[in-house]
Enzyme design. Structure first.
Site, PDB file in Angstrom:
ATOM      1  CG  HIS A  98      -1.844  -1.038   1.065  1.00 23.50           C
ATOM      2  ND1 HIS A  98      -1.531  -2.254   1.867  1.00 23.50           N
ATOM      3  CD2 HIS A  98      -3.062  -1.464   0.696  1.00 23.50           C
ATOM      4  CE1 HIS A  98      -2.712  -3.376   1.651  1.00 23.50           C
ATOM      5  NE2 HIS A  98      -3.631  -2.686   0.845  1.00 23.50           N
TER       6      HIS A  98
ATOM      7  N   GLY B 132      -4.117  11.278  10.661  1.00 22.59           N
ATOM      8  CA  GLY B 132      -5.260  10.496   9.805  1.00 22.59           C
ATOM      9  C   GLY B 132      -5.264  10.815   8.373  1.00 22.59           C
TER      10      GLY B 132
ATOM     11  NE  ARG C 155      -5.759   0.949  -1.436  1.00 23.57           N
ATOM     12  CZ  ARG C 155      -6.895   0.513  -1.160  1.00 23.57           C
ATOM     13  NH1 ARG C 155      -7.772   0.874  -0.763  1.00 23.57           N
ATOM     14  NH2 ARG C 155      -6.910  -0.853  -1.820  1.00 23.57           N
TER      15      ARG C 155
ATOM     16  CB  SER D 213     -11.285  17.556  17.371  1.00 25.21           C
ATOM     17  OG  SER D 213     -11.897  16.310  17.428  1.00 25.21           O
ATOM     18  CG  ASP D 214     -15.315  15.934  19.013  1.00 22.42           C
ATOM     19  OD1 ASP D 214     -14.640  15.956  17.790  1.00 22.42           O
ATOM     20  OD2 ASP D 214     -15.659  14.959  19.391  1.00 22.42           O
TER      21      ASP D 214
HETATM   22  N1  HPA Z   1     -15.012   9.690  18.253  1.00 25.86           N
HETATM   23  C1  HPA Z   1     -14.129   8.960  17.668  1.00 25.86           C
HETATM   24  N2  HPA Z   1     -13.014   9.522  17.185  1.00 25.86           N
HETATM   25  C2  HPA Z   1     -12.997  10.813  17.324  1.00 25.86           C
HETATM   26  C3  HPA Z   1     -14.030  11.628  17.901  1.00 25.86           C
HETATM   27  C4  HPA Z   1     -15.043  10.953  18.341  1.00 25.86           C
HETATM   28  O1  HPA Z   1     -16.044  11.647  18.881  1.00 25.86           O
HETATM   29  N3  HPA Z   1     -13.421  12.917  17.720  1.00 25.86           N
HETATM   30  C5  HPA Z   1     -12.396  12.911  17.022  1.00 25.86           C
HETATM   31  N4  HPA Z   1     -11.907  11.649  16.792  1.00 25.86           N
END
Ligand code: HPA
Length: 235
Positions: free
Chosen positions: A4, A20, A43, A203-204
């Protein structure tokens, strides 16, 4: 060349930073490295090799989820003789104790995934970061006066789920946040006796549904990228 990754042997550095997203790999190569060469685009998973403060470093994407990082990290370790992979990614906080933009150094990854069991016969559902990279990242953060948190995280196979609330495995191992890759990276590194770490930016925040906006993301990740690169200089 591996299945790959199209790079020739020797075109990938001993240390790889692995976000990622392929475009994030390109962003890092464009903005932080010099003498950059694109060594694989199979890819559209871009791999670049360049110099950071004179040290050869590669940066390339893992894709999303355990199977994807399982493939890329395995090929990097086994076909390109990579010694160290530092995942740099984002995560969702399970608790309001963590704030948006906070940077985490992953001590252990817990997962319900059977990846470690069926790939390598590991029975553990909690795997530590591998080698000295976790400690070097903490030392580097200290040197740079960066406030980061060491924590356990949950590596989930699921992004969207019907049940709200913290999954049992995350409760069991005191995981403050969730992402989808570190456990497989640590499993491969453990079996192959390599080094692996994961630095994550929140990030959240799941309980409050706060999120970093798409255009904030690039800037938000700068601290984590610089921490990974500065740590890599010591590896
Ligand atoms: N879940 C899984 N992976 C993630 C999340 C989440 O809420 N936020 C950033 N990566």
């Amino acid at each position: 060349m591996s299945v790959h990754i199209a790079a020739k042997k020797g075109e990938i550095a001993k240390i790889v930073l692995q976000p990622g997203d392929p475009l994030r790999a390109k962003y890092i190569a464009d903005n932080f490295l010099t003498d950059v060469k694109l060594v694989s685009q199979t890819r559209n998973i871009f791999y670049f090799t360049g110099l950071y403060n004179g040290k050869e470093i590669s940066v390339g994407a893992s894709g999303m989820g355990i199977p994807s990082i399982g493939i890329y990290s395995f090929e990097l370790f086994t076909e390109y003789e990579v010694d160290t992979i530092i995942r740099i990614g984002t995560c969702g906080a399970y608790t309001t104790d963590l704030k948006l933009f906070e940077v985490l150094n992953v001590e252990n990854a817990a997962s319900e995934s059977t990846y470690g069991k069926f790939a390598w016969g590991f029975e553990e559902e909690l795997l530590p970061s591998q080698g000295s990279s976790f400690n070097l990242i903490n030392e580097t953060a200290k040197d740079l006066s960066l406030e980061i948190k060491s924590t356990n995280i949950h590596t989930s196979d699921i992004f969207y789920r019907k049940d709200e609330g913290i999954p049992a495995i995350a409760e069991k191992y005191n995981c403050s946040a969730v992402e989808m890759e570190a456990f497989a990276l640590f499993a491969n590194a453990k079996y192959l006796r390599k080094n692996a770490a994961a630095i994550l930016t929140v990030s959240d925040v799941i309980p409050t549904q706060e999120q970093i906006s798409a255009d904030q993301r690039e800037k938000a990740l700068k601290t984590m990228i610089e921490l990974a690169l500065q740590s890599a200089l010591k590896m």
